[in-house]
Scaffold this active site. Sequence first.
Site, PDB file in Angstrom:
ATOM      1  CE1 TYR A 275      -1.893   2.789   3.540  1.00  0.00           C
ATOM      2  CE2 TYR A 275      -2.870   3.191   1.403  1.00  0.00           C
ATOM      3  CZ  TYR A 275      -2.667   3.570   2.699  1.00  0.00           C
ATOM      4  OH  TYR A 275      -3.233   4.717   3.195  1.00  0.00           O
TER       5      TYR A 275
ATOM      6  CG  ASP B   9      -3.081  -3.017   7.825  1.00  0.00           C
ATOM      7  OD1 ASP B   9      -2.798  -2.040   7.106  1.00  0.00           O
ATOM      8  OD2 ASP B   9      -4.226  -3.193   8.293  1.00  0.00           O
TER       9      ASP B   9
ATOM     10  CE  LYS C  15      -9.030   0.885   3.496  1.00  0.00           C
ATOM     11  NZ  LYS C  15      -8.964   1.896   2.449  1.00  0.00           N
TER      12      LYS C  15
END
Lengths: 531, 446
Positions: free
Chosen positions: A246, A331, A368
């Site tokens: 990311y 994560d 999310k």
Amino acid sequence: MTQPQTRDEQPTNPTRQKSTGMRLIVPLQGIVQGRGGLILGTLIPCALFYFFQLYTKRNRGNSSNTPSNPPSPSSSSPNLAELPRTSSRLSLFSRVGSSGPVSVSGRASLIARENDSPYYIGLEKVSKDPYDKERNPDGIIQLGLSENRLCFDLIEKWMVENVREAMVGRDGEHLSINGIAAYQPFDGLMELKVALAGFMSQVMRKVVSLDPSQIVLTAGATPAIEILCFCLADHGNAFLIPTPYYPGFDRDVRLRTGVELIPVHCRSADNFLLSVTALEQAYNQARKRGVRVRGILISNPSNPVGNILPRETLHNILVFAQEKNIHIICDEIFAGSVYRGEEFVSMPEILMEEFDKNRVHIIYGLSKDLCLPGFRVGVIYSYNKNVLALAKRLTRFSSISAPSQRLLISMLSDTKFIEEFIKTNKQRIQKLHHSFVDGLKQLGIQCIESSAGFYCWANMSELISSYGEKGELDLWDKLLNIAKVNVTPGSACHCIEPGWFRCCFTTLALEDIPVVMKRIRKVAETCKSLS
Amino acid sequence: MAIEIEQPTVELSKVAVSETHGEDSPYFAGWKAHDEDPYDESSNSSGVIQMGLAENQVSFDLLEEYLEQNSEASSWAEGAPGFRENALFQDYHGLKSFRQAMASFMEKIRGGRAKFDPDRIVLTAGATAANELLTFILADPDDALLVPTPYYPGFDRDLRWRTGVRIVPIHCDSSNNFQVTLEAMEAAYMHAVAMNIKVRGVLITNPSNPLGATIQRSVLEEILDFAKRKNIHVVSDEIYSGSTFSSSEFVSIAEILEARGYKDSERVHIVYSLSKDLGLPGFRVGTIYSYNDKVVTTARRMSSFSLISSQTQHLLASMLSDKKFTEKYIKTNRERLRKRYEMIIQGLKTAGIECLKGNAGLFCWMNLSPLLETPTREGELALWKSILHEVKINISPGSSCHCSEPGWFRVCFANMSEPTLDVALKRIHSFMDQRKTDAIQSPPQQ
């Protein structure tokens, strides 16, 4: 050396020199034409010109930002993406003296450089010309932001029916804001921690139950990661991170902490899954360079590929970390988006086996899985009491707003709604994923087989003119400016193989997909005919 | 089940083990004592009264009234389409409507004497984050900020902890009511130079915490001129600007800049928050207002680590744009704070205690130096301890605020009801009476 420019200012010296110079020469020639003749007539202005150049040269380095007019409070901020990449920039910004503008820190100039990444440039372009089916059908379609809009209607419905009661308490007949106005614990209300522990457990298929006292809440996952880095590593230390990753990690991990990210390259031959051999190699190389590795940062499910780490790999990573006595940050922010029947194994589940849990820390958030990035809810889940104590203190800089906490406690406690939501969410993501990947397939573009996330990892290497970063960025540019579709190029994610692109589809409706494919086809065909 | 023996085998960072979080100071120790035995009007009337927390609870009813009458502001019942944009909104620019509301509120507080441009407002989750963020941007590790003493104990942590930046104190004393002087600023600057430390700015709090007094216009001018000569920044933390007892007594640095035609203003940055003036610390709303374009842009990007919930922004945007409400609130809040201040000053006076003449804030600066056994920091801490355990009130000792003169204490008066304040004053009264009696019965040894 070129002058750093801002959009609103003219470059101060180069053109001014010329015009001022000319303004001096012409009248001077007129003056000396009568006496002394041509020689004086040219000598004097030249001398003056020379001295003028000398004067301005001395001040050139300092006058980068001196505006010719006093700064008006309404001037908009300059577009720093246009700053040239000169290595002398840092010294330019850090020079302090009685002349020239007041300077900012070295860290501030780092931020100025950052926005050169296509990841940010693309996002900015879309914000200026966003696609809208009715109002702006020629706008840029956003496929570069992993935001989930598919289940918004469900959340909206819940909000409309429940919000007022949820947020502000009642003290008998009257509203009471005592519960939300006063100072709350910076690391979040206990009720929200309890609700989140329950939600996370649900999302991770109820295999483990999570302990609310191991939770620290932050204003989004962005500060959660930064806080963990401050806790686990010193300036100049490093974390190993599998690529592609990311793009935001470059900022979140490195910007203020001074911690380095060392890429551990994954390849398409392995479906971009991390191998412990590669981890070992990267670790040893770092040691040779004299860099102290403090931990590994993994994302599971991964972003941008959308992979789930197999149980065995997770196990091996844990063994590796134990061997080297380093931390693991995992994560798991996309945990709720696993749509393929495959087994998602979360860290807490693996840790039920015999491992030193003190080295494991999990990141989560509601941006999310609950579609609420605006509310800023991030979670640090750690097994290390010292890390929890320290992270708690650091949340004073990134606390979640109390009214939002209250609202979420209500929502997350509505277990019926949450169960329904999680289920529907997965179904809709899967549907869109299927349709999108199919659409790309018909254009001859293959994607890695993924099982989670809001995006697909597409192989467009056959469409790039030259096999390398430049070719990839050329294609990205064509897609952005001709096809008017914003995707994220693999280089922004530090992917070692050129030609891969992340395409997020959860900001689309099913009927938008043909539009997207049509636009990509336009560019794809031009590229194929050129190569 | 196996017994788990906790063995932290893996190391943490230096930041983790550093003392800069400052939580071992008395400032925080008093809180602990209160938390263990908190005063409650009905259930624990002999508990510790918290007078060490600068929280404003005097105007809650006004906020509740507003929310009651304007329920659409807090819900999306009618504006359901608005909700979608809001919940997705994580743009670090912040909601435009909210920035406009903040700008207009800040103007109102200054009686319209300064204009604020919404595009120069950067939003952060509280002023704590704003101060740290500015420090990250204006200074590098080992550089310094000059801060007048006494100052808010939290600065030691907020400005220094993660940033690695130092604080060099500008010493102020009671001889001139603790005002900043040019000599003191020069001395602090030279001191830094002597230690080979680069000074990047001056950080002032106006109105001052813990003094509870506004900075005079002439002093502000002097600070600006000093900053210009040294080519450094000025950060003005104006978090208590709406808590001045009368609107006319507060001069914001923004007013001075406007009077100067904004010449040389790109070194100035203002910090504000809704935690004190509006009594909403739980909302986590802070701002940086900068006259420097580069600082605005970089602060905005860095604010990703401390964004304000979009829901909160939405909720407050309508409230702060409501001119009728904000006018009424600001005026009433000021009145009530002034009355509280007068009540506590009077109460302390009858107990024989003098305070610094204040005109703002949620606290007063009390002089207990005549009571010290020894005019030292130890003497002050001993007195603080006895007040905590005998009088059972938690106040903040001047040493935790880095005051160079021992014996001064900050006492908060807005975080409790009037009856509670009365109880506190009575306790102080009897404490002082007791001391007088003790003094008569056993005169101090020579």
